[in-house]
Motif scaffolding. Structure first.
Motif, short mmCIF file in Angstrom:
data_model
loop_
_atom_site.label_atom_id
_atom_site.label_comp_id
_atom_site.label_asym_id
_atom_site.label_seq_id
_atom_site.Cartn_x
_atom_site.Cartn_y
_atom_site.Cartn_z
N VAL A 91 8.15 -1.68 -6.90
CA VAL A 91 6.95 -0.89 -6.69
C VAL A 91 6.29 -1.33 -5.39
CG1 VAL A 91 4.65 -0.36 -7.53
CG2 VAL A 91 6.54 -0.51 -9.15
N GLN A 92 5.76 -0.38 -4.66
CA GLN A 92 5.09 -0.69 -3.41
C GLN A 92 3.76 0.04 -3.36
OE1 GLN A 92 7.16 0.55 0.13
NE2 GLN A 92 6.12 -0.92 1.43
N LEU A 93 2.71 -0.65 -2.89
CA LEU A 93 1.40 -0.04 -2.66
C LEU A 93 1.14 -0.08 -1.16
CD1 LEU A 93 -0.83 -1.63 -5.47
CD2 LEU A 93 0.52 0.46 -5.53
N VAL A 94 0.83 1.07 -0.60
CA VAL A 94 0.56 1.16 0.83
C VAL A 94 -0.86 1.68 1.03
CG1 VAL A 94 1.21 2.21 3.01
CG2 VAL A 94 2.98 1.56 1.36
N GLU A 95 -1.67 0.86 1.71
CA GLU A 95 -3.07 1.20 1.95
C GLU A 95 -3.24 1.76 3.35
OE1 GLU A 95 -4.29 -2.75 -0.61
OE2 GLU A 95 -4.14 -2.71 1.57
N SER A 96 -4.28 2.57 3.52
CA SER A 96 -4.62 3.09 4.83
C SER A 96 -6.10 3.43 4.86
CB SER A 96 -3.78 4.33 5.16
OG SER A 96 -4.03 5.35 4.21
N GLY A 137 -22.32 4.15 8.58
CA GLY A 137 -21.19 5.07 8.66
C GLY A 137 -20.38 5.11 7.38
N SER A 138 -19.28 5.87 7.44
CA SER A 138 -18.43 6.07 6.26
C SER A 138 -16.97 5.84 6.61
CB SER A 138 -18.59 7.51 5.74
OG SER A 138 -19.91 7.77 5.31
N LEU A 139 -16.22 5.44 5.60
CA LEU A 139 -14.77 5.33 5.69
C LEU A 139 -14.18 5.72 4.34
CD1 LEU A 139 -14.02 1.93 7.50
CD2 LEU A 139 -13.54 4.22 8.37
N ARG A 140 -12.94 6.19 4.38
CA ARG A 140 -12.24 6.50 3.14
C ARG A 140 -10.91 5.75 3.13
NH1 ARG A 140 -9.06 11.83 1.08
NH2 ARG A 140 -9.68 11.82 -1.13
N LEU A 141 -10.74 4.89 2.16
CA LEU A 141 -9.50 4.15 1.99
C LEU A 141 -8.59 4.89 1.01
CD1 LEU A 141 -10.85 0.49 1.64
CD2 LEU A 141 -10.35 1.80 3.72
N SER A 142 -7.29 4.80 1.28
CA SER A 142 -6.30 5.37 0.39
C SER A 142 -5.26 4.31 0.05
CB SER A 142 -5.59 6.56 1.05
OG SER A 142 -6.49 7.58 1.38
N CYS A 143 -4.69 4.43 -1.13
CA CYS A 143 -3.64 3.51 -1.56
C CYS A 143 -2.63 4.31 -2.38
CB CYS A 143 -4.22 2.37 -2.37
SG CYS A 143 -2.97 1.28 -3.11
N ALA A 144 -1.42 4.41 -1.85
CA ALA A 144 -0.38 5.18 -2.52
C ALA A 144 0.68 4.26 -3.12
CB ALA A 144 0.27 6.14 -1.53
N ALA A 145 1.00 4.51 -4.36
CA ALA A 145 2.02 3.72 -5.05
C ALA A 145 3.34 4.49 -5.05
CB ALA A 145 1.59 3.43 -6.48
N SER A 146 4.43 3.75 -4.87
CA SER A 146 5.75 4.36 -4.89
C SER A 146 6.73 3.42 -5.56
CB SER A 146 6.22 4.70 -3.47
OG SER A 146 6.31 3.53 -2.69
N GLY A 147 7.85 3.98 -6.04
CA GLY A 147 8.85 3.17 -6.71
C GLY A 147 9.22 3.77 -8.05
N SER A 148 9.76 2.92 -8.89
CA SER A 148 10.21 3.36 -10.22
C SER A 148 9.04 3.37 -11.19
CB SER A 148 11.32 2.44 -10.72
OG SER A 148 12.41 2.41 -9.82
N ILE A 149 8.13 4.31 -10.97
CA ILE A 149 6.87 4.35 -11.73
C ILE A 149 7.01 5.27 -12.93
CG2 ILE A 149 4.44 4.98 -11.64
CD1 ILE A 149 4.56 4.32 -8.61
N PHE A 150 6.67 4.73 -14.08
CA PHE A 150 6.58 5.57 -15.27
C PHE A 150 5.16 6.09 -15.43
CE2 PHE A 150 7.65 7.28 -19.29
CZ PHE A 150 6.62 7.01 -20.16
N SER A 151 4.20 5.19 -15.28
CA SER A 151 2.80 5.59 -15.35
C SER A 151 1.96 4.51 -14.68
CB SER A 151 2.34 5.80 -16.79
OG SER A 151 2.40 4.59 -17.52
#
Length: 124
Positions: free
Chosen positions: A2-7, A16-30
Motif C-alpha cells: 500500500v502506498q499513500l501519496v500526499e500533495s 491564506g488557504s491550502l488544500r492537502l490531498s492524500c491518495a492511497a493505492s495498492g491491494s486495498i480492500f477497504s
C-alpha cells in the motif's frame, strides 16, 4: 503493498488557504479511518483531524472552525482544506489510514499506513 501519496503543501501567507490531498493505492480492500497529523520543528507529532468510514469527523481544538477533513471513497483519497492559516500551523503534515488489504493468499489484513509528509509553511 500500500502506498499513500500526499500533495498540496507549500508556502502561504497568514490568513491564506491550502488544500492537502492524500491518495492511497495498492491491494486495498477497504479503508477505515483516515486522518491528518502534523509535526512542527521541535514538537511531537499531533493529530489534526480524522474521519471514519462513515464520515464522522473530529478535530484538534487548535484547528476547529478553520480546517475541514473530507474523503472520496471512490478515489481512496482524503483531503484537508485549511483556511485562515496561522504561522503556528507551519509543520510537516502526514496522512495516515487504516487500510484493509488483500493478501497474496486472498485473505484480509488491516494495517496502518503513513504518507511521506508534505511541508506547509505559513509566513509573510
Amino acid at each position: 503493498q500500500v502506498q499513500l501519496v500526499e500533495s498540496g503543501g507549500g508556502l502561504v501567507q497568514p490568513g491564506g488557504s491550502l488544500r492537502l490531498s492524500c491518495a492511497a493505492s495498492g491491494s486495498i480492500f477497504s479503508i477505515n479511518a483516515m486522518g491528518w497529523y502534523r509535526q512542527a520543528p521541535g514538537k511531537q507529532r499531533e493529530l489534526v483531524a480524522a474521519i471514519t468510514s462513515g464520515g464522522s469527523t473530529n478535530y484538534a481544538d487548535s484547528v476547529k472552525g478553520r480546517f475541514t477533513i473530507s474523503r472520496d471513497n471512490a478515489k481512496n483519497t482524503v483531503y484537508l482544506q485549511m483556511n485562515s492559516l496561522k504561522p503556528e500551523d507551519t509543520a510537516v503534515y502526514y496522512c495516515s489510514c487504516t487500510i484493509v488489504v488483500v493478501t497474496t493468499s486472498g485473505g484480509r489484513n488491516a494495517l496502518d499506513a503513513w504518507g511521506q509528509g508534505t511541508l506547509v509553511t505559513v509566513s509573510s
